[in-house]
Design a protein around this motif. Structure first.
Motif, short mmCIF file in Angstrom:
data_model
loop_
_atom_site.label_atom_id
_atom_site.label_comp_id
_atom_site.label_asym_id
_atom_site.label_seq_id
_atom_site.Cartn_x
_atom_site.Cartn_y
_atom_site.Cartn_z
N MET A 243 0.89 -1.31 0.09
CA MET A 243 -0.02 0.02 -0.15
C MET A 243 0.88 1.11 -0.02
N GLY A 244 1.96 1.12 0.30
CA GLY A 244 3.01 2.25 0.19
C GLY A 244 2.91 3.02 1.54
N ALA A 245 2.34 2.10 2.66
CA ALA A 245 1.76 2.88 3.87
C ALA A 245 2.92 2.53 4.98
N GLU A 246 4.30 2.28 4.51
CA GLU A 246 5.15 1.91 5.67
C GLU A 246 5.61 3.21 6.66
N ALA A 247 5.79 4.22 5.98
CA ALA A 247 6.01 5.36 6.58
C ALA A 247 4.87 5.87 7.25
N HIS A 248 3.78 6.01 6.90
CA HIS A 248 2.42 6.32 7.62
C HIS A 248 2.22 5.61 8.83
N VAL A 249 2.36 4.13 8.74
CA VAL A 249 2.05 3.45 10.12
C VAL A 249 3.28 3.40 10.97
N ASN A 250 4.55 3.49 10.18
CA ASN A 250 5.69 3.96 11.37
C ASN A 250 5.41 5.30 12.23
N THR A 251 5.02 6.16 11.40
CA THR A 251 4.96 7.49 12.18
C THR A 251 3.63 7.19 13.37
N CYS A 252 2.61 6.67 13.08
CA CYS A 252 1.57 6.24 14.15
C CYS A 252 2.27 5.62 15.09
N TYR A 253 3.06 4.64 14.81
CA TYR A 253 3.52 3.83 15.94
C TYR A 253 4.82 4.64 16.73
N LYS A 254 5.34 5.23 16.08
CA LYS A 254 6.33 6.13 16.65
C LYS A 254 5.56 7.22 17.67
N HIS A 255 4.66 7.72 17.47
CA HIS A 255 3.71 8.56 17.98
C HIS A 255 3.21 7.88 19.14
N PHE A 256 2.45 6.81 19.07
CA PHE A 256 2.04 5.88 20.05
C PHE A 256 3.17 5.37 21.16
N TYR A 257 4.47 5.07 20.72
CA TYR A 257 5.28 4.61 21.61
C TYR A 257 6.08 5.62 22.23
N TYR A 258 6.02 6.79 21.93
CA TYR A 258 6.63 7.81 22.62
C TYR A 258 5.83 8.20 23.74
N PHE A 259 4.22 8.26 23.35
CA PHE A 259 3.20 8.56 24.44
C PHE A 259 3.27 7.63 25.33
N ILE A 260 3.22 6.32 25.40
CA ILE A 260 3.22 5.37 26.30
C ILE A 260 4.40 5.44 27.02
N GLN A 261 5.36 5.70 26.42
CA GLN A 261 6.60 5.64 27.38
C GLN A 261 6.95 6.99 28.23
N GLU A 262 6.23 8.05 27.74
CA GLU A 262 6.26 9.35 28.24
C GLU A 262 5.59 9.34 29.66
N PHE A 263 4.44 8.55 29.73
CA PHE A 263 3.57 8.20 30.96
C PHE A 263 3.53 6.97 31.60
N SER A 264 4.70 6.15 30.97
CA SER A 264 4.66 4.68 31.71
C SER A 264 3.17 4.17 31.76
N LEU A 265 2.79 4.04 30.59
CA LEU A 265 1.51 3.48 30.43
C LEU A 265 1.29 1.89 29.95
N VAL A 266 2.50 1.30 29.49
CA VAL A 266 2.30 0.09 29.11
C VAL A 266 3.64 -0.72 29.63
N ASP A 267 3.38 -1.80 30.28
CA ASP A 267 4.53 -2.74 30.62
C ASP A 267 5.63 -2.88 29.90
N GLN A 268 6.88 -2.82 30.07
CA GLN A 268 7.93 -3.15 29.13
C GLN A 268 7.92 -4.48 28.66
N ARG A 269 7.50 -5.55 29.41
CA ARG A 269 7.57 -6.85 28.68
C ARG A 269 6.41 -6.96 27.66
N GLU A 270 5.49 -6.03 27.76
CA GLU A 270 4.51 -6.29 26.45
C GLU A 270 5.12 -5.73 25.18
#
Length: 283
Positions: A243-270
């Motif tokens: 779909m040519g969507a790699e950059a789009h999905v990666n950006t969404c993932y990075k945003h999600f990842y930085y957010f959950i890390q900023e507020f320690s919202l997901v266990d690191q094991r997950e």
């Protein structure tokens, strides 16, 4: 909130080993399906059973995002799993926070700084805005490739051979149940939608406080949404590329990842199934 989703014993046993390099694992079934998917026209966006949408230059993340947005009604109409998006009422504090967050994203600021709590704002409001936004975006990402995620291709909700996720709730599945990926996704999106539309959990009226366990509820939601990324990246990465969507999905993932890390919202094991990929694109 109906209990947690349980990883299979083999997934727990392999937690310390991590995912394969790049976080991508391809089974023989996935490889065979990839051969069929290569027949898609270049630049075509395949939307969960809807027609292909040919968009000039749709490999560009912004144009791809536009293409995905234009086809929202088709995606939602195809399967009841994909509902119209939750919206914030204009004039409310949460609507203003949402606009502020979106403006920061569009400004090109570093995603690490975008997720930080603005001075003077409520952390619960900030988390609520992002949980709803991530639900909308991840729901759409999965919806665009739902046709490739079937009872046959994905009979178990998993993240490669080492991680398996089981469903548990307060209604039909009181004990952890081994389900197909599409069934798991349908239950997950219904469950989250029910929570964010519940005034007792996500209050929208002025002066109504969040419940005391609000952040715990959000942790459960975000943990389960992360598992959508795990499944999509490991089992449907070819669809993302087609779909040519790699950059789009990666950006969404990075945003999600930085957010959950900023507020320690997901266990690191997950986070372990995508650890190597995360280290490559988020650091």
């Amino acid at each position: 909130m109906g209990g947690g989703t349980a990883a299979a014993a083999r997934g727990r046993q392999a937690d310390r080993h991590g995912a394969r390099p790049g976080g991508i694992t391809r089974s023989r079934t996935t490889q065979r399906a990839a051969v069929r998917r290569r027949r898609l026209r270049p630049g075509a966006v395949h939307l969960g059973g809807a027609r292909h949408l040919q968009v000039p230059g749709s490999g560009h993340p912004a144009l791809l995002g536009l293409a995905m947005a234009l086809c929202l009604k088709q995606v939602f109409a195809k399967d009841k799993t994909f509902r119209p998006r939750k919206r914030f009422e204009p004039g409310t504090q949460r609507f203003e926070l949402y606009k502020k967050a979106q403006a920061s994203l569009k400004s090109g600021l570093d995603l690490r700084s975008v997720v930080r709590l603005p001075p003077g704002e409520s952390i619960d409001d900030w988390i609520a805005v992002h949980v709803v936004d991530f639900f909308n975006r991840i729901n759409l990402i999965y919806g665009t490739m739902a046709e490739h995620c079937s009872e046959t291709s994905c009979p178990v909700m998993a993240g490669g051979p080492r991680y398996e996720y089981r469903w548990q709730d307060e209604r039909q599945y009181r004990r952890p149940a081994k389900l197909s990926a599409p069934r798991y996704m349908a239950l997950l999106m219904d469950w989250i939608e029910g929570l964010i539309n519940d005034e007792d959990v996500f209050p929208t009226r002025v002066g109504v406080p969040f419940p005391k366990n609000f952040q715990q509820v959000c942790t459960k939601i975000l943990t389960r949404l992360f598992r959508v990324f795990v499944h999509v990246y490991i089992h449907h990465f070819d669809s993302i590329l087609n779909m040519g969507a790699e950059a789009h999905v990666n950006t969404c993932y990075k945003h999600f990842y930085y957010f959950i890390q900023e507020f320690s919202l997901v266990d690191q094991r997950e986070l372990e199934p995508l650890r190597e990929m995360t280290e490559r694109i988020c650091h």
